[in-house]
Design a protein around this motif. Structure first.
Motif, PDB file in Angstrom:
ATOM      1  N   SER A   7       0.853  -1.187   0.000  1.00  7.89           N
ATOM      2  CA  SER A   7       0.000   0.000   0.000  1.00  7.89           C
ATOM      3  C   SER A   7       0.890   1.237   0.000  1.00  7.89           C
ATOM      4  O   SER A   7       2.050   1.156   0.381  1.00  7.89           O
ATOM      5  CB  SER A   7      -0.886  -0.005   1.238  1.00  7.89           C
ATOM      6  OG  SER A   7      -0.080   0.040   2.386  1.00  7.89           O
ATOM      7  N   PRO A   8       0.341   2.375  -0.449  1.00 12.00           N
ATOM      8  CA  PRO A   8       1.163   3.584  -0.467  1.00 12.00           C
ATOM      9  C   PRO A   8       1.557   3.997   0.946  1.00 12.00           C
ATOM     10  O   PRO A   8       0.695   4.164   1.807  1.00 12.00           O
ATOM     11  CB  PRO A   8       0.245   4.640  -1.100  1.00 12.00           C
ATOM     12  CG  PRO A   8      -0.929   3.932  -1.617  1.00 12.00           C
ATOM     13  CD  PRO A   8      -1.013   2.597  -0.964  1.00 12.00           C
ATOM     14  N   GLU A   9       2.840   4.117   1.174  1.00 12.23           N
ATOM     15  CA  GLU A   9       3.319   4.537   2.496  1.00 12.23           C
ATOM     16  C   GLU A   9       4.377   5.608   2.306  1.00 12.23           C
ATOM     17  O   GLU A   9       4.876   5.799   1.206  1.00 12.23           O
ATOM     18  CB  GLU A   9       3.903   3.336   3.239  1.00 12.23           C
ATOM     19  CG  GLU A   9       2.859   2.347   3.695  1.00 12.23           C
ATOM     20  CD  GLU A   9       3.472   1.102   4.315  1.00 12.23           C
ATOM     21  OE1 GLU A   9       3.215   0.860   5.492  1.00 12.23           O
ATOM     22  OE2 GLU A   9       4.217   0.401   3.619  1.00 12.23           O
ATOM     23  N   TYR A  10       4.728   6.274   3.406  1.00 14.27           N
ATOM     24  CA  TYR A  10       5.789   7.267   3.309  1.00 14.27           C
ATOM     25  C   TYR A  10       6.610   7.263   4.589  1.00 14.27           C
ATOM     26  O   TYR A  10       6.128   6.880   5.659  1.00 14.27           O
ATOM     27  CB  TYR A  10       5.219   8.657   3.022  1.00 14.27           C
ATOM     28  CG  TYR A  10       4.529   9.311   4.187  1.00 14.27           C
ATOM     29  CD1 TYR A  10       3.257   8.928   4.554  1.00 14.27           C
ATOM     30  CD2 TYR A  10       5.156  10.316   4.914  1.00 14.27           C
ATOM     31  CE1 TYR A  10       2.614   9.531   5.622  1.00 14.27           C
ATOM     32  CE2 TYR A  10       4.521  10.930   5.982  1.00 14.27           C
ATOM     33  CZ  TYR A  10       3.245  10.526   6.329  1.00 14.27           C
ATOM     34  OH  TYR A  10       2.621  11.117   7.392  1.00 14.27           O
ATOM     35  N   ALA A  11       7.863   7.668   4.444  1.00 11.08           N
ATOM     36  CA  ALA A  11       8.760   7.740   5.597  1.00 11.08           C
ATOM     37  C   ALA A  11       9.047   9.195   5.882  1.00 11.08           C
ATOM     38  O   ALA A  11       9.143  10.016   4.972  1.00 11.08           O
ATOM     39  CB  ALA A  11      10.051   6.993   5.291  1.00 11.08           C
ATOM     40  N   PHE A  12       9.180   9.522   7.167  1.00 11.39           N
ATOM     41  CA  PHE A  12       9.472  10.900   7.568  1.00 11.39           C
ATOM     42  C   PHE A  12      10.281  10.857   8.861  1.00 11.39           C
ATOM     43  O   PHE A  12      10.420   9.793   9.474  1.00 11.39           O
ATOM     44  CB  PHE A  12       8.169  11.684   7.764  1.00 11.39           C
ATOM     45  CG  PHE A  12       7.258  11.083   8.808  1.00 11.39           C
ATOM     46  CD1 PHE A  12       6.501   9.963   8.518  1.00 11.39           C
ATOM     47  CD2 PHE A  12       7.170  11.642  10.074  1.00 11.39           C
ATOM     48  CE1 PHE A  12       5.670   9.402   9.480  1.00 11.39           C
ATOM     49  CE2 PHE A  12       6.340  11.080  11.042  1.00 11.39           C
ATOM     50  CZ  PHE A  12       5.585   9.949  10.742  1.00 11.39           C
ATOM     51  N   LEU A  13      10.803  12.006   9.241  1.00 18.46           N
ATOM     52  CA  LEU A  13      11.593  12.074  10.471  1.00 18.46           C
ATOM     53  C   LEU A  13      10.719  12.589  11.604  1.00 18.46           C
ATOM     54  O   LEU A  13      10.046  13.596  11.455  1.00 18.46           O
ATOM     55  CB  LEU A  13      12.785  13.029  10.291  1.00 18.46           C
ATOM     56  CG  LEU A  13      14.070  12.479   9.711  1.00 18.46           C
ATOM     57  CD1 LEU A  13      15.154  13.537   9.829  1.00 18.46           C
ATOM     58  CD2 LEU A  13      14.505  11.218  10.401  1.00 18.46           C
ATOM     59  N   ARG A  14      10.732  11.864  12.714  1.00 20.76           N
ATOM     60  CA  ARG A  14      10.099  12.389  13.927  1.00 20.76           C
ATOM     61  C   ARG A  14      11.113  12.239  15.043  1.00 20.76           C
ATOM     62  O   ARG A  14      11.534  11.135  15.359  1.00 20.76           O
ATOM     63  CB  ARG A  14       8.824  11.618  14.240  1.00 20.76           C
ATOM     64  CG  ARG A  14       8.123  12.166  15.487  1.00 20.76           C
ATOM     65  CD  ARG A  14       6.972  11.291  15.882  1.00 20.76           C
ATOM     66  NE  ARG A  14       5.825  11.468  14.997  1.00 20.76           N
ATOM     67  CZ  ARG A  14       4.816  10.605  14.934  1.00 20.76           C
ATOM     68  NH1 ARG A  14       4.833   9.501  15.658  1.00 20.76           N
ATOM     69  NH2 ARG A  14       3.809  10.814  14.130  1.00 20.76           N
ATOM     70  N   GLU A  15      11.519  13.364  15.595  1.00 21.77           N
ATOM     71  CA  GLU A  15      12.533  13.400  16.655  1.00 21.77           C
ATOM     72  C   GLU A  15      13.764  12.592  16.265  1.00 21.77           C
ATOM     73  O   GLU A  15      14.212  11.710  16.994  1.00 21.77           O
ATOM     74  CB  GLU A  15      11.941  12.891  17.970  1.00 21.77           C
ATOM     75  CG  GLU A  15      10.959  13.888  18.569  1.00 21.77           C
ATOM     76  CD  GLU A  15      10.039  13.230  19.590  1.00 21.77           C
ATOM     77  OE1 GLU A  15      10.277  12.062  19.911  1.00 21.77           O
ATOM     78  OE2 GLU A  15       9.105  13.892  20.027  1.00 21.77           O
ATOM     79  N   ASP A  16      14.269  12.881  15.054  1.00 16.62           N
ATOM     80  CA  ASP A  16      15.492  12.242  14.562  1.00 16.62           C
ATOM     81  C   ASP A  16      15.394  10.728  14.428  1.00 16.62           C
ATOM     82  O   ASP A  16      16.397  10.028  14.486  1.00 16.62           O
ATOM     83  CB  ASP A  16      16.691  12.616  15.454  1.00 16.62           C
ATOM     84  CG  ASP A  16      17.178  14.020  15.136  1.00 16.62           C
ATOM     85  OD1 ASP A  16      16.708  14.560  14.107  1.00 16.62           O
ATOM     86  OD2 ASP A  16      17.984  14.567  15.887  1.00 16.62           O
ATOM     87  N   ARG A  17      14.178  10.246  14.268  1.00 17.22           N
ATOM     88  CA  ARG A  17      14.020   8.819  13.967  1.00 17.22           C
ATOM     89  C   ARG A  17      13.143   8.697  12.727  1.00 17.22           C
ATOM     90  O   ARG A  17      12.194   9.440  12.553  1.00 17.22           O
ATOM     91  CB  ARG A  17      13.330   8.092  15.117  1.00 17.22           C
ATOM     92  CG  ARG A  17      14.250   7.812  16.291  1.00 17.22           C
ATOM     93  CD  ARG A  17      13.415   7.272  17.428  1.00 17.22           C
ATOM     94  NE  ARG A  17      12.751   6.020  17.041  1.00 17.22           N
ATOM     95  CZ  ARG A  17      13.321   4.821  17.173  1.00 17.22           C
ATOM     96  NH1 ARG A  17      14.522   4.730  17.682  1.00 17.22           N
ATOM     97  NH2 ARG A  17      12.683   3.732  16.833  1.00 17.22           N
TER      98      ARG A  17
END
Lengths: 268, 224
Positions: free
Chosen positions: B192-202
């Motif tokens: 499925s369409p997913e995305y990665a992002f940074l949250r608190e350097d993780r």
């Protein structure tokens, strides 16, 4: 008419390039074409063993490319199949013994003598690969349903495209039982990733092991599924596109359906 | 010439400026020559009156006079114009910020990134196709793969922490966002369409549909 040169490559070693070359060479020769199979794995010669011609080698591909002998002298006639010739690799040199210029000249010579020339490309993407593809008109990429083989095949396909060659794909060593249980990549997964034209599916077959050990052509064996698959691939390579590609899983289903209907688990 | 009364073209009308309060007669004497000179122009124009002093009857008086004598379209006070001008100014500011006047550095590619191949973009990268295992996509900004992402993706190189990596089929082997690295496992693996992002350097991965990263922005914004 000039012959065409087909390189058989894979990137990864041990996926069945040499076996495929020997089998396709024999199958194309059985179709009535004059075929040469060239072992480019210089220093690690084994196509001669697979074809059962190891004790007849006098000249090799390096001698031929360097002009130390004639095509007729370097090509070894097969014992069983008319029109099939082997040009063996040198066992004492290494891959850098030939340059791409040598190969271009050699391919020109071979085109005049044969209808089809199959080049058995060594594993890797170094000089041996460069030499093998430099004179080729077409390419067949052999890949097994393994993640590592798929990745290397993918790299090779990229390199072939960069040389304006559109490769075709053989998925080799499929074990239908493992594919059905989900333990092996299916040929569909492989084709999805590589996204090139599929030219044949070859099942894992014990006959291949015995035939390579004894040096007998597997395509002559009517009972060998792999041998028959290679004959169909040869016909497709020669332009007969009407032969359907048999999904090995369909066979398996058919087999289980037959068994289970016989013992009464399934109604016909 | 006495500049207590002046007439000026402003926008789509004329502005009548009256510097000092004066008697009606004197005022008319001042105004008439001005309007006589531009009788043609004044006809049908909108007159904005900018008068000093607090005389509530001045505007109706001027309106009667100007419409009768010079056939102007309307006579409005300065105050009425104020909010409209403010509104215009606000919009102008929006226009300065809006996407219409911005250019984005996006590399748009199509095809398949095979093993051993690498695509590098200075800004954002959009790929219509797949990234095979062993393939690499690298961008200074976001990476959007309209296909399967099975190789390596490096977004926000080298310092952009708000970059995202999005793919319709999200199965990467390795992700970089800014200075952070993650080797998974990523997502639900259900294609499925997913995305990665940074949250608190993780690096975190979330579903793209249902919870899009920019779904809460009040209006479409330029992505620098």
């Amino acid at each position: 008419m000039e012959g065409k040169i087909i390189v058989i490559t894979s990137g990864k070693g041990g996926v069945g390039k040499t076996t495929a070359t020997a089998a396709l060479g024999a199958a194309i020769a059985l179709e009535g074409k004059r075929v040469a199979v060239v072992d480019m794995d210089i220093g690690l010669r084994n196509l001669d063993v697979v074809m059962g011609l190891e004790n007849r080698i006098v000249f090799n591909v390096v001698d031929l490319a360097k002009g130390r002998c004639k095509v007729r002298q370097a090509s070894i006639k097969d014992r069983r199949i008319e029109n099939l010739f082997l040009i063996p690799a040198s066992q004492s040199d290494n891959k850098t013994a030939l340059s791409t210029d040598d190969m271009v000249r050699l391919c020109k010579k071979l085109r005049q003598e044969f209808d089809v020339v199959l080049i058995d490309c060594p594993a890797g993407i170094e000089q041996g690969f460069e030499n093998s593809v430099i004179g080729a008109d077409e390419a067949v990429v052999v890949c097994t349903p393994e993640v590592s083989a798929v990745r290397d095949a993918d790299r090779i396909i990229g390199l072939l495209y960069a040389r304006s060659i559109t490769p075709k794909l053989i998925v080799n060593r499929i074990v239908p039982r493992l594919v059905a249980s989900g333990d092996m990549l299916s040929h569909k997964d492989v084709v999805d990733v590589l996204s090139i034209e599929l030219i044949g599916l070859v099942c894992m077959d014990d006959f291949v092991i015995t035939s390579t050990n004894t040096g007998t052509p597997i395509v002559l064996d009517r009972d060998s599924r792999a041998g028959q698959a290679f004959r169909r691939i040869a016909a497709r390579l020669l332009g007969n596109t009407e032969i359907p590609i048999v999904d090995p899983l369909e066979d398996l289903k058919g087999f289980w359906n037959r068994i289970s209907s016989k013992i009464g688990l399934r109604k016909t | 010439m006495d500049q207590t009364v002046s007439l000026k073209g402003v926008g789509d009308g004329l502005r009548l400026h009256i510097g000092v309060p004066m008697a009606r007669k004197e005022l008319l004497a001042e105004i008439s020559p001005l309007f006589d000179r531009i009788r043609q122009l004044a006809s049908g124009a909108r007159i904005t009156v900018d008068a000093s002093g607090e005389d509530p009857d001045l505007l109706p008086f001027l309106r009667d006079f100007l419409i009768r004598e010079y056939e102007v379209a309307e006579v409005i006070p300065m105050e009425a114009e104020q909010p409209r001008r403010q509104e215009v100014r606000k919009r102008q500011r929006d226009v300065d910020r809006s996407w219409e006047n911005r250019k984005s550095d996006v590399l748009m590619m199509c095809g398949r990134v095979r093993s051993g191949q690498k695509i590098q973009a200075k800004g954002h990268l959009v790929l219509m196709g797949d990234v095979n295992p062993g393939g690499e996509v690298i961008a200074g900004g976001d990476i959007i793969v309209l296909g399967s992402l099975c190789g390596m993706a490096m977004a926000g190189q080298t310092q952009k922490k708000d970059a995202i990596i999005m793919a319709l089929d999200f199965r990467p082997t390795l992700l970089h966002i800014g200075q952070q690295v993650s080797s998974g496992p990523f997502g639900a693996g259900n294609r499925s369409p997913e995305y990665a992002f940074l949250r608190e350097d993780r690096i975190e991965v979330a579903d793209y549909l249902g919870n899009p990263p920019f779904g809460r922005l009040p209006w479409p914004e330029f992505r620098p």
